[in-house]
Design an enzyme around this catalytic site. Structure first.
Site, PDB file in Angstrom:
ATOM      1  N   GLU A   1      -4.662   7.880  -2.705  1.00 47.09           N
ATOM      2  CA  GLU A   1      -5.150   6.594  -2.197  1.00 47.09           C
ATOM      3  C   GLU A   1      -5.489   5.636  -3.337  1.00 47.09           C
ATOM      4  O   GLU A   1      -5.374   4.425  -3.187  1.00 47.09           O
ATOM      5  CB  GLU A   1      -6.380   6.808  -1.308  1.00 47.09           C
ATOM      6  CG  GLU A   1      -6.037   7.213   0.105  1.00 47.09           C
ATOM      7  CD  GLU A   1      -5.132   6.214   0.821  1.00 47.09           C
ATOM      8  OE1 GLU A   1      -5.376   4.996   0.746  1.00 47.09           O
ATOM      9  OE2 GLU A   1      -4.158   6.652   1.452  1.00 47.09           O
TER      10      GLU A   1
ATOM     11  N   HIS B   1       0.840  -1.206   0.000  1.00 49.90           N
ATOM     12  CA  HIS B   1       0.000   0.000   0.000  1.00 49.90           C
ATOM     13  C   HIS B   1       0.878   1.261   0.000  1.00 49.90           C
ATOM     14  O   HIS B   1       0.709   2.147  -0.839  1.00 49.90           O
ATOM     15  CB  HIS B   1      -0.906  -0.021   1.240  1.00 49.90           C
ATOM     16  CG  HIS B   1      -1.746   1.203   1.407  1.00 49.90           C
ATOM     17  ND1 HIS B   1      -3.052   1.272   0.995  1.00 49.90           N
ATOM     18  CD2 HIS B   1      -1.456   2.418   1.935  1.00 49.90           C
ATOM     19  CE1 HIS B   1      -3.528   2.482   1.256  1.00 49.90           C
ATOM     20  NE2 HIS B   1      -2.580   3.197   1.830  1.00 49.90           N
ATOM     21  N   GLU B   2       1.808   1.321   0.942  1.00 49.33           N
ATOM     22  CA  GLU B   2       2.667   2.512   1.024  1.00 49.33           C
ATOM     23  C   GLU B   2       3.543   2.633  -0.219  1.00 49.33           C
ATOM     24  O   GLU B   2       3.882   3.736  -0.650  1.00 49.33           O
ATOM     25  CB  GLU B   2       3.525   2.484   2.292  1.00 49.33           C
ATOM     26  CG  GLU B   2       2.730   2.414   3.612  1.00 49.33           C
ATOM     27  CD  GLU B   2       1.648   3.479   3.767  1.00 49.33           C
ATOM     28  OE1 GLU B   2       1.755   4.551   3.139  1.00 49.33           O
ATOM     29  OE2 GLU B   2       0.670   3.236   4.505  1.00 49.33           O
TER      30      GLU B   2
ATOM     31  N   HIS C   1       1.769   4.589  -2.790  1.00 49.86           N
ATOM     32  CA  HIS C   1       1.932   6.038  -2.546  1.00 49.86           C
ATOM     33  C   HIS C   1       3.308   6.486  -3.022  1.00 49.86           C
ATOM     34  O   HIS C   1       3.463   7.542  -3.642  1.00 49.86           O
ATOM     35  CB  HIS C   1       1.821   6.333  -1.052  1.00 49.86           C
ATOM     36  CG  HIS C   1       0.422   6.281  -0.500  1.00 49.86           C
ATOM     37  ND1 HIS C   1      -0.607   7.020  -1.020  1.00 49.86           N
ATOM     38  CD2 HIS C   1      -0.107   5.593   0.548  1.00 49.86           C
ATOM     39  CE1 HIS C   1      -1.717   6.788  -0.305  1.00 49.86           C
ATOM     40  NE2 HIS C   1      -1.439   5.923   0.648  1.00 49.86           N
TER      41      HIS C   1
END
Ligand code: ZN
Length: 532
Positions: free
Chosen positions: A326, A296-297, A300
């Site tokens: 997101e 997830h990170e 980003h």
């Protein structure tokens, strides 16, 4: 799973504020050309951006390294930096340049740059210096007060902080000219141009289809089987987890010569360009949590690394807002990393690193564990199906708080009631309820909706990508992620802030943002597993 967190020095708008310490004394030049005015404006914006990145580093360090005794000093550092940024961001020279440049005769890129610069300049000039300083100190103190209140399960000790944060948010909205719609002001801060009314319309539509889908999935026998398999994943050594996630994140495209990953209590990603800082957390008995948080990170991080580096800090080289951010993290975490293709590539390596822990686990059981659905009280532990209900809950409470329909003293009870209604669970403690998230501690209201909007966007982008490239999953199975990253770079990352979230979705997919793509994605992924 926050994109940027930490003290007020790290607040989004502050960080991107325009900045120049010395240009204020320059005289206005009536013969200056638009090009040279834009060039000077760019210099000021880049300077501001650099100072902002220093603030982000302070925030990162606060979460990763700072000793507990350093909290007050860090609050003072945030405040000192915020004051410097604020003073320079309201420099009349910037206003003179914007006036010189005007709004006509600009090409699309110039128009985007000037729009962003004007927005930031107006924010800076409308907020009094003393207000910015107060908000900075309050934000940092709020974080530490929240951490103490959460650990002691003591909402009463946090309530005065929250009250003050709400008061500051309303004051900020009034200064910026949004006195009649303070919640919209908070939303606009994170996602330019979006409003509570539009978000409510989208969330209502999503809720209508999502609640029955969640009930059907969690009521199926397969849901209990998936939870049981996931619970068997225990004793995964942290060292090997680190090796695996580093290999995975590098393979999907994160450039470790321009970024790093460390450990913090809550995973987040900050920084940009050639210094992107991600964090994760490791749990020996929840190896998939560490892995998916990190992916997830990484999503980003890929976005920030993909911004046009020559224009960093201008409207062409900053991200489009938190919903778009997101969408990038969710797309890699969910659509990509929970797919069968992804695991066809990575599963052999994973089993090799954890032979004893995986010997009694079939490939189908692993796939089920990766896509386990189980309602939980805690947002950051939630699976991707139920996650959106956590966001709808927070959006609803924020909306009521700002509308004056909900008193702070009633907030914990309102949380419990909504949690029961939407998620089917009621927290026994405030630690598992109203105190669980960091966001309200530094006044980051209006941030939560971005997560769910990002999920909708991710699904809509994913189906567009699949329409253009039906063989995507087979490429994943061969360890090839380059087409998808290249497409996202071209369609999203390199666009900077030329478009807001809604405009970008329409441009890339040809239609307005709609929850139906997310519902379709969830049904296609989870239907075969749970609904037979
Ligand atoms: Zn995130």
């Amino acid at each position: 799973m926050t994109r940027t967190i930490g003290g007020p020095g790290a607040s989004y708008a502050c960080l991107r504020a325009l900045r120049d310490g010395h240009a204020g004394s320059k005289r206005f030049n009536p013969w200056m050309s638009i090009d040279s005015a834009l060039e000077e404006l760019t210099t000021l914006e880049k300077h501001a951006h650099l100072l902002g990145t220093v603030g982000e580093l302070l925030g990162w360090d606060e979460q990763v390294n700072l000793a507990a005794g350093g909290a007050e000093q860090r609050a003072s550092q945030h405040a000192a930096l915020a004051a410097v940024i604020q003073a320079a961001a309201s420099n009349p020279r910037i206003g003179a340049l914007l006036e010189e440049i005007g709004t006509s005769g600009l090409d699309a890129d110039q128009e985007a740059q000037v729009r962003h610069a004007r927005r930031e300049f107006e924010r800076a000039t409308k907020l009094p210096a003393e207000f910015v300083r107060e908000k900075a100190i309050q934000g940092s103190r709020g974080y530490h007060a929240w951490a103490r209140a959460k650990s002691a399960d003591d909402f009463a000790s946090f309530a005065p902080i929250l009250e003050k944060n709400l008061e500051l948010a309303r004051a900020e909205a009034a200064y910026l000219g949004w006195g009649n719609s303070p919640y919209d002001a908070m939303i606009d801060k994170h996602d330019p141009g979006l409003t509570a009314a539009e978000i409510e319309r989208l969330f209502t539509e999503l809720k209508r289809d999502l609640v029955p889908l969640v009930r059907a999935i969690t009521g199926s026998p397969a849901a209990r089987r998936a939870q049981a398999v996931a619970a068997r994943l225990k004793g995964f050594p942290i060292r090997a987890q680190q090796v695996f996630l580093r290999e995975v994140t590098a393979k999907i495209g994160f450039d470790y010569t321009r970024g790093r990953i460390d450990v913090s209590l809550h995973p987040f990603c900050s920084g940009t360009g050639s210094d992107v800082r991600m964090t994760t957390r490791y749990r020996e008995d929840q190896p998939l949590d560490s892995l998916f948080s990190s992916i997830h990170e990484t999503g980003h991080g890929l976005y920030e690394q993909g911004l046009p580096i020559a224009q960093l800090g201008t409207g062409l080289g900053v991200n489009a807002g938190m919903a778009v951010h997101e969408s990038q993290s969710r797309l890699w975490e969910n659509q990509v990393a929970r797919s069968r293709g992804f695991w066809r590539h990575f599963e052999p390596r994973w089993r090799k690193l954890f032979p004893a822990q995986t010997e009694n686990l079939s490939p189908e059981e692993l796939y089920l564990a990766i896509n386990a659905v189980e309602p939980t009280l805690i947002r950051v532990d939630a699976d991707e199906v139920t996650y959106n209900l956590h966001i709808i809950l927070r959006f609803e409470l924020e909306r009521r708080l700002f509308a004056g329909e909900l008193a702070l003293k009633d907030l914990p009870g309102a949380w419990r009631a909504l949690s029961r209604e939407l998620i089917g669970l009621e927290p026994a403690t405030d630690r598992e309820g109203v105190l669980q998230d960091i966001h309200w501690s530094d006044g980051s209201f209006g941030y939560f909706p971005s997560y769910c909007l990002g999920n909708m966007m991710a699904a809509q982008l994913w189906f567009k990508a699949l329409a253009l490239r039906p063989q995507l999953e087979e490429e994943f199975a061969r360890g090839e992620f380059g087409w998808l990253l290249g497409w996202l770079r071209e369609q999203v990352h390199t666009q900077g802030r030329k478009f807001n979230a809604f405009e970008l979705v329409r441009r890339v997919t040809g239609e307005a943002l709609s929850p139906r793509h997310l519902i379709r994605y969830l049904k296609e992924r989870y239907g075969p597993l749970y609904l037979g």
